[in-house]
Design a protein around this motif. Structure first.
Motif, PDB file in Angstrom:
ATOM      1  N   CYS A 234    -119.772 -11.475 -33.963  1.00  0.00           N
ATOM      2  CA  CYS A 234    -119.897 -10.734 -35.222  1.00  0.00           C
ATOM      3  C   CYS A 234    -120.216 -11.693 -36.348  1.00  0.00           C
ATOM      4  O   CYS A 234    -119.587 -12.744 -36.469  1.00  0.00           O
ATOM      5  CB  CYS A 234    -118.584 -10.043 -35.567  1.00  0.00           C
ATOM      6  SG  CYS A 234    -118.202  -8.712 -34.449  1.00  0.00           S
ATOM      7  N   LEU A 235    -121.169 -11.308 -37.165  1.00  0.00           N
ATOM      8  CA  LEU A 235    -121.388 -12.012 -38.406  1.00  0.00           C
ATOM      9  C   LEU A 235    -120.642 -11.221 -39.479  1.00  0.00           C
ATOM     10  O   LEU A 235    -121.015 -10.109 -39.809  1.00  0.00           O
ATOM     11  CB  LEU A 235    -122.882 -12.111 -38.734  1.00  0.00           C
ATOM     12  CG  LEU A 235    -123.185 -12.997 -39.942  1.00  0.00           C
ATOM     13  CD1 LEU A 235    -124.440 -13.795 -39.695  1.00  0.00           C
ATOM     14  CD2 LEU A 235    -123.324 -12.200 -41.215  1.00  0.00           C
ATOM     15  N   PHE A 236    -119.525 -11.779 -39.927  1.00  0.00           N
ATOM     16  CA  PHE A 236    -118.692 -11.120 -40.923  1.00  0.00           C
ATOM     17  C   PHE A 236    -119.145 -11.606 -42.295  1.00  0.00           C
ATOM     18  O   PHE A 236    -119.028 -12.782 -42.618  1.00  0.00           O
ATOM     19  CB  PHE A 236    -117.223 -11.454 -40.655  1.00  0.00           C
ATOM     20  CG  PHE A 236    -116.269 -11.006 -41.725  1.00  0.00           C
ATOM     21  CD1 PHE A 236    -116.484  -9.833 -42.449  1.00  0.00           C
ATOM     22  CD2 PHE A 236    -115.130 -11.749 -42.008  1.00  0.00           C
ATOM     23  CE1 PHE A 236    -115.597  -9.435 -43.434  1.00  0.00           C
ATOM     24  CE2 PHE A 236    -114.236 -11.355 -42.982  1.00  0.00           C
ATOM     25  CZ  PHE A 236    -114.479 -10.193 -43.697  1.00  0.00           C
ATOM     26  N   MET A 237    -119.682 -10.665 -43.079  1.00  0.00           N
ATOM     27  CA  MET A 237    -120.305 -11.026 -44.344  1.00  0.00           C
ATOM     28  C   MET A 237    -119.421 -10.660 -45.525  1.00  0.00           C
ATOM     29  O   MET A 237    -118.918  -9.536 -45.606  1.00  0.00           O
ATOM     30  CB  MET A 237    -121.664 -10.308 -44.454  1.00  0.00           C
ATOM     31  CG  MET A 237    -122.475 -10.706 -45.674  1.00  0.00           C
ATOM     32  SD  MET A 237    -124.079  -9.858 -45.724  1.00  0.00           S
ATOM     33  CE  MET A 237    -125.041 -10.917 -44.649  1.00  0.00           C
ATOM     34  N   ILE A 238    -119.251 -11.616 -46.419  1.00  0.00           N
ATOM     35  CA  ILE A 238    -118.624 -11.317 -47.705  1.00  0.00           C
ATOM     36  C   ILE A 238    -119.647 -11.623 -48.806  1.00  0.00           C
ATOM     37  O   ILE A 238    -120.683 -12.223 -48.555  1.00  0.00           O
ATOM     38  CB  ILE A 238    -117.320 -12.118 -47.932  1.00  0.00           C
ATOM     39  CG1 ILE A 238    -117.612 -13.613 -48.079  1.00  0.00           C
ATOM     40  CG2 ILE A 238    -116.319 -11.872 -46.812  1.00  0.00           C
ATOM     41  CD1 ILE A 238    -116.499 -14.379 -48.771  1.00  0.00           C
ATOM     42  N   ASP A 239    -119.334 -11.188 -50.005  1.00  0.00           N
ATOM     43  CA  ASP A 239    -120.190 -11.436 -51.168  1.00  0.00           C
ATOM     44  C   ASP A 239    -119.596 -12.626 -51.923  1.00  0.00           C
ATOM     45  O   ASP A 239    -118.509 -12.516 -52.500  1.00  0.00           O
ATOM     46  CB  ASP A 239    -120.189 -10.155 -52.026  1.00  0.00           C
ATOM     47  CG  ASP A 239    -120.984 -10.295 -53.325  1.00  0.00           C
ATOM     48  OD1 ASP A 239    -121.225 -11.433 -53.781  1.00  0.00           O
ATOM     49  OD2 ASP A 239    -121.336  -9.248 -53.900  1.00  0.00           O
ATOM     50  N   ALA A 240    -120.293 -13.749 -51.906  1.00  0.00           N
ATOM     51  CA  ALA A 240    -119.760 -14.965 -52.527  1.00  0.00           C
ATOM     52  C   ALA A 240    -119.599 -14.806 -54.035  1.00  0.00           C
ATOM     53  O   ALA A 240    -118.764 -15.466 -54.649  1.00  0.00           O
ATOM     54  CB  ALA A 240    -120.671 -16.147 -52.214  1.00  0.00           C
ATOM     55  N   ARG A 241    -120.373 -13.893 -54.627  1.00  0.00           N
ATOM     56  CA  ARG A 241    -120.243 -13.690 -56.076  1.00  0.00           C
ATOM     57  C   ARG A 241    -118.992 -12.912 -56.430  1.00  0.00           C
ATOM     58  O   ARG A 241    -118.422 -13.092 -57.503  1.00  0.00           O
ATOM     59  CB  ARG A 241    -121.457 -12.937 -56.605  1.00  0.00           C
ATOM     60  CG  ARG A 241    -122.679 -13.773 -56.452  1.00  0.00           C
ATOM     61  CD  ARG A 241    -123.901 -13.089 -56.957  1.00  0.00           C
ATOM     62  NE  ARG A 241    -124.961 -14.077 -56.891  1.00  0.00           N
ATOM     63  CZ  ARG A 241    -125.940 -14.204 -57.751  1.00  0.00           C
ATOM     64  NH1 ARG A 241    -126.039 -13.366 -58.758  1.00  0.00           N
ATOM     65  NH2 ARG A 241    -126.823 -15.149 -57.626  1.00  0.00           N
TER      66      ARG A 241
END
Ligand code: GDP
Ligand code: MG
Length: 163
Positions: A86-93
């Motif tokens: 899984c590529l678990f994506m968060i928003d760095a901003r």
């Protein structure tokens, strides 16, 4: 050998932007289970010399009677079961939000192989969020900009051992 990568994470972090970048026009619909084609999109991804299947958990954005939290759990669990990683994506901003912690818990409980990606990493506004990402305890985050196509070389490096 090929592999399947599921992109998971809360709405609006940039999952579909990355999916579209990886898949281009080679989009295929998942299968004929009711609701699946709407909730999960599958495509044939190409990244440099790597070829793999990618799943976008798209159904989170739609308004239904089911709560967002319920859909997050159901779709993420199903994507984990379909995928090798899984590529678990968060928003760095935005940094790490409570909803991100929910995903991290699901992925930990399911013992999923996780690649942590902090998207929207172009520019200084992302620096604090990138550092916060370490607090999820899911390893070093990859700084990505799905929109600008940045960080893909690092993504290739972590995907190559899985391929
Ligand atoms: P999803 O809900 O996780 O599938 O997110 P989307 O792919 O629909 O993207 C949500 C919003 O974030 C859109 O307005 C995108 O244009 C924007 N976005 C996606 N990737 C990036 C990025 O790398 N940088 C910035 N600044 N915005 C992005
Ligand atoms: Mg989406």
């Amino acid at each position: 050998m090929s592999f399947t990568l599921a992109i998971v994470g809360r709405p609006n972090v940039g999952k579909s932007t990355l999916f579209n970048r990886l898949v281009g026009k080679r989009l295929a619909l998942v299968d004929d289970q009711p609701g699946v084609t709407r909730d999960l999109r599958e495509g044939a991804a190409r990244l440099a010399d790597l070829k793999f299947t990618v799943i976008d958990t798209a159904g989170l954005e739609e308004a239904t009677d089911e709560s967002l939290q319920g859909r997050m759990r159901r779709l993420t669990e199903r994507a984990v079961e379909m995928a090798d990683a899984c590529l678990f994506m968060i928003d760095a901003r935005a940094g790490v939000l409570p909803a991100d912690e929910v995903f991290a818990d699901i992925l930990r409980r399911k013992s999923a192989r996780v690649i942590l990606a902090a998207n929207k990493s172009e520019g200084r506004a992302a620096e604090a969020g990138l550092i916060e990402a370490y607090s999820l305890g899911l390893g070093d985050p990859i700084a990505l900009s799905a929109e600008h196509g940045e960080g893909l070389a690092d993504l290739i490096e972590v995907l190559r051992p899985i391929a």
